[in-house]
Design an enzyme around this catalytic site. Structure first.
Site, PDB file in Angstrom:
ATOM      1  N   ASP A 138      53.115  31.538  72.363  1.00 22.24           N
ATOM      2  CA  ASP A 138      53.572  31.040  73.665  1.00 22.24           C
ATOM      3  C   ASP A 138      53.168  29.565  73.768  1.00 22.24           C
ATOM      4  O   ASP A 138      52.672  28.987  72.792  1.00 22.24           O
ATOM      5  CB  ASP A 138      52.987  31.883  74.812  1.00 22.24           C
ATOM      6  CG  ASP A 138      51.476  31.714  74.936  1.00 22.24           C
ATOM      7  OD1 ASP A 138      50.857  31.101  74.032  1.00 22.24           O
ATOM      8  OD2 ASP A 138      50.907  32.177  75.934  1.00 22.24           O
TER       9      ASP A 138
ATOM     10  N   TYR B 107      58.135  36.560  71.735  1.00 19.71           N
ATOM     11  CA  TYR B 107      56.751  36.426  72.186  1.00 19.71           C
ATOM     12  C   TYR B 107      56.289  37.701  72.922  1.00 19.71           C
ATOM     13  O   TYR B 107      55.236  38.270  72.615  1.00 19.71           O
ATOM     14  CB  TYR B 107      56.555  35.198  73.115  1.00 19.71           C
ATOM     15  CG  TYR B 107      55.307  35.394  73.926  1.00 19.71           C
ATOM     16  CD1 TYR B 107      54.060  35.249  73.332  1.00 19.71           C
ATOM     17  CD2 TYR B 107      55.371  35.862  75.245  1.00 19.71           C
ATOM     18  CE1 TYR B 107      52.900  35.533  74.036  1.00 19.71           C
ATOM     19  CE2 TYR B 107      54.216  36.146  75.956  1.00 19.71           C
ATOM     20  CZ  TYR B 107      52.985  35.980  75.348  1.00 19.71           C
ATOM     21  OH  TYR B 107      51.849  36.285  76.037  1.00 19.71           O
TER      22      TYR B 107
ATOM     23  N   GLU C  48      53.035  41.048  81.091  1.00 15.61           N
ATOM     24  CA  GLU C  48      53.608  40.016  80.222  1.00 15.61           C
ATOM     25  C   GLU C  48      54.894  39.437  80.816  1.00 15.61           C
ATOM     26  O   GLU C  48      55.160  38.254  80.704  1.00 15.61           O
ATOM     27  CB  GLU C  48      53.876  40.573  78.815  1.00 15.61           C
ATOM     28  CG  GLU C  48      52.622  40.768  77.996  1.00 15.61           C
ATOM     29  CD  GLU C  48      51.850  39.477  77.743  1.00 15.61           C
ATOM     30  OE1 GLU C  48      52.458  38.393  77.791  1.00 15.61           O
ATOM     31  OE2 GLU C  48      50.627  39.553  77.527  1.00 15.61           O
TER      32      GLU C  48
END
Ligand code: SF4
Length: 363
Positions: free
Chosen positions: A142, A124, A42
């Site tokens: 996102d 996020y 991520e």
């Protein structure tokens, strides 16, 4: 729009999840629910194209297979593994966060709220890790999800505003299913990445029946964003400063700010229409308190960073002697051209190194 009570909510969840099962890309971080791997992926994906991230992902885990090994690494080793990925504060924060996790000894946090305490993890990323690695019922928002939601629910306000963002978070939250949130969140992001792209493929879209923007024929007008600013251009000088015919000088940028923690050929920004060689002499004097003599122009490198472009004028220089003081830098090394590979450099300096190697080093 309250998506929690939207009449098509269940049908939407079902259609989207079934499409994801059929169509998702088999990316390496989707073959695991190891929180450390999901976390690193991520962070890499925050500002990087998927294809680029795949290469780095594999190499990163060969180097740092566990969070403990990442925590115990030297900052230079972490920067080297990130070299070329850009947005280097991600690597610095990831390293700091790994140290914090190991120091606290309670493992990687499993809720979005706790994850957000760690450096480099925003709302996020926290939602993505909590839902994908731990199955928590937490939304993600996102750029891809923003595009999908604004089109589905006909959101015509500017998405850079905080209140609109909050509204979109609430929409994403209201859409979450009771189970398999990991799959649902990834499906929403994958839809934005593969189908609901800036130029959407609505004929391929599994949820097109529900889409307001499609009904109105205004898909490509959404999301509404602020106008783009012109990208500034800066002229910079850099010196390959030779102490003898084998050793040149590299310096370490301070750990914070742009390209922080990376090595570079020393130099700096040109002021007004200052002659380039004078600019280089001045910058080296200010940063290192020594004198150099630019003796030969070496090359010009153009490079675009995210928020500005640079033209880098590179000179071969003689070191005129003196004691180097780290005034504007964190550290320095005298290295051979071969040694340069051991250090992490910004992309523009890598271009200089490639050329230096091709031309055999000392002029
Ligand atoms: Fe996006 Fe088109 Fe699907 Fe609407 S119908 S969600 S615009 S791909």
């Amino acid at each position: 729009m309250n998506t929690g009570s939207w009449k098509h909510r269940k049908a939407f969840q079902k259609r989207l999840s079934a499409w994801y099962d059929r169509s998702h890309r088999p990316l390496p971080w989707r073959k695991t629910n190891d929180p450390y791997r999901i976390w690193v992926s991520e962070i890499m994906l925050q500002q990087t194209q998927v294809n680029t991230a795949v290469d780095y992902y594999e190499r990163f885990f060969e180097r740092f297979p566990t969070v403990e090994l990442l925590a115990s690494a030297e900052p230079d080793q972490v920067m080297k593994s990130w070299e070329g990925l850009g947005y280097y504060s991600r690597a610095r924060n990831l390293h700091k966060a790994a140290r914090l996790v190991v120091q606290e000894g309670t493992g990687i946090p499993d809720t979005a709220q706790e994850l957000m305490r760690l450096p480099g993890i925003g709302r996020y990323t926290a939602g993505a890790i909590a839902s994908i690695a731990f199955g928590r019922r937490t939304a993600v928002l996102d750029g891809n999800v923003i595009r999908v939601l604004t089109r589905l629910f006909h959101v015509t306000d500017n998405v850079s505003s905080n209140s609109v963002r909050e509204r979109l978070w609430n929409m994403a939250d209201g859409l979450l299913p009771e189970t398999r949130v990991d799959r649902f969140n990834q499906a929403l992001m994958e839809l934005g990445a593969l189908v609901c792209r800036p130029r959407p493929e609505c004929s391929e879209c599994p949820v097109s029946d529900f889409c307001e923007a499609r009904k109105l024929g205004i898909q490509t007008e959404l999301p509404v964003k602020p106008p783009r600013r012109a990208v500034p251009h800066v002229e910079v000088t850099a010196g390959i400063i030779w102490r003898d015919k084998r050793h040149c000088l590299i310096t370490l940028r301070p750990p914070h700010g742009l390209l922080g923690g990376l090595w570079e050929f020393p130099g700096g920004k040109r002021e007004g229409d200052e002659p380039l060689d004078k600019c280089l002499i001045r910058e080296i004097r200010e940063e290192l308190a020594v004198e150099v003599e630019p003796v030969k122009r070496f090359c010009i490198v153009n490079h675009a960073y995210s928020h500005f472009r640079i033209t880098l004028h590179v000179f071969h220089c003689h070191f005129e002697g003196g004691t180097i003081q780290c005034r504007g830098v964190d550290d320095f090394r005298w290295v051979t051209v071969k040694d340069l590979d051991r250090y992490a450099f910004p992309a523009a300096d890598r271009k200089i190194i490639d050329r230096l190697r091709n031309e055999g080093g000392y002029p």
